[in-house]
Design a protein around this motif. Structure first.
Motif, mmCIF file in Angstrom:
data_model
loop_
_atom_site.group_PDB
_atom_site.id
_atom_site.type_symbol
_atom_site.label_atom_id
_atom_site.label_comp_id
_atom_site.label_asym_id
_atom_site.label_seq_id
_atom_site.Cartn_x
_atom_site.Cartn_y
_atom_site.Cartn_z
ATOM 1 N N ALA A 132 -44.803 -2.532 60.117
ATOM 2 C CA ALA A 132 -43.915 -2.675 59.809
ATOM 3 C C ALA A 132 -42.301 -2.354 59.347
ATOM 4 C CB ALA A 132 -43.064 -3.766 60.800
ATOM 5 N N ALA A 133 -42.810 -2.653 57.664
ATOM 6 C CA ALA A 133 -42.053 -2.582 56.516
ATOM 7 C C ALA A 133 -42.221 -1.531 56.147
ATOM 8 C CB ALA A 133 -42.631 -3.414 55.950
ATOM 9 N N LEU A 134 -42.979 0.279 56.959
ATOM 10 C CA LEU A 134 -42.997 1.002 56.596
ATOM 11 C C LEU A 134 -41.407 2.098 57.187
ATOM 12 C CD1 LEU A 134 -46.393 2.061 57.898
ATOM 13 C CD2 LEU A 134 -45.596 2.175 55.685
ATOM 14 N N ASP A 135 -41.104 2.669 56.998
ATOM 15 C CA ASP A 135 -39.418 3.264 57.178
ATOM 16 C C ASP A 135 -39.588 4.383 58.312
ATOM 17 O OD1 ASP A 135 -37.186 2.657 56.658
ATOM 18 O OD2 ASP A 135 -36.749 3.565 54.970
ATOM 19 N N ALA A 136 -39.705 4.573 59.247
ATOM 20 C CA ALA A 136 -39.695 5.114 60.378
ATOM 21 C C ALA A 136 -39.123 5.518 61.425
ATOM 22 C CB ALA A 136 -41.138 4.948 61.289
ATOM 23 N N ALA A 140 -36.532 6.643 67.783
ATOM 24 C CA ALA A 140 -35.480 6.553 67.607
ATOM 25 C C ALA A 140 -35.604 5.692 66.755
ATOM 26 C CB ALA A 140 -34.266 6.982 68.454
ATOM 27 N N ASP A 141 -35.006 4.721 65.706
ATOM 28 C CA ASP A 141 -35.326 4.225 65.218
ATOM 29 C C ASP A 141 -36.174 2.620 65.054
ATOM 30 O OD1 ASP A 141 -33.795 1.942 63.158
ATOM 31 O OD2 ASP A 141 -32.289 1.255 64.847
ATOM 32 N N ALA A 142 -37.561 3.738 64.939
ATOM 33 C CA ALA A 142 -38.871 3.105 65.100
ATOM 34 C C ALA A 142 -38.478 1.688 64.795
ATOM 35 C CB ALA A 142 -40.060 4.365 65.009
ATOM 36 N N ARG A 171 -41.515 13.323 57.577
ATOM 37 C CA ARG A 171 -40.831 13.905 58.797
ATOM 38 C C ARG A 171 -40.096 11.829 59.212
ATOM 39 N NH1 ARG A 171 -45.219 17.485 60.481
ATOM 40 N NH2 ARG A 171 -44.804 19.710 58.832
ATOM 41 N N GLY A 172 -40.046 11.210 58.530
ATOM 42 C CA GLY A 172 -39.927 9.490 59.238
ATOM 43 C C GLY A 172 -41.106 9.252 60.429
#
Length: 89
Positions: free
Chosen positions: A55-59, A72-74, A17-18
């Motif tokens: 912070a390296a996680l994609d979210a 948006a663009d977390a 789900r990001g």
């Protein structure tokens, strides 16, 4: 996952789900929405290192124990804030 250097609150990622949920390890300023290292940390250097890993996680969306959320663009907001965090040494 527990973030070393912070309080014993979970950090979780839902890549389908990001979304990332960062507990007290990371926060968002209520007035501006700026993302920052959480203030409830025991060992700052370890907390900064954990923040950088988070912070390296994609979210796309990030939720925090304190403050609002980034919807948006977390990932970008997390990385910029983590990169600006200096260790105490």
């Amino acid at each position: 996952m527990y973030e070393v250097g912070g309080t014993a609150l979970p950090t979780a990622e839902d890549p389908r789900r990001g979304r990332g949920s960062f507990g007290d390890a990371v926060a968002a300023a209520s007035a501006t929405g700026a993302v920052m290292l959480g203030v409830f940390n025991v060992y700052r250097d370890l907390a900064v290192a954990s923040f950088r890993r988070s912070a390296a996680l994609d979210a796309e969306t990030a939720c925090f124990g304190h403050g609002g959320r980034v919807t948006a663009d977390a990932s970008r907001a997390l990385r910029e804030s983590a990169d600006a965090c200096a260790p105490t040494r």
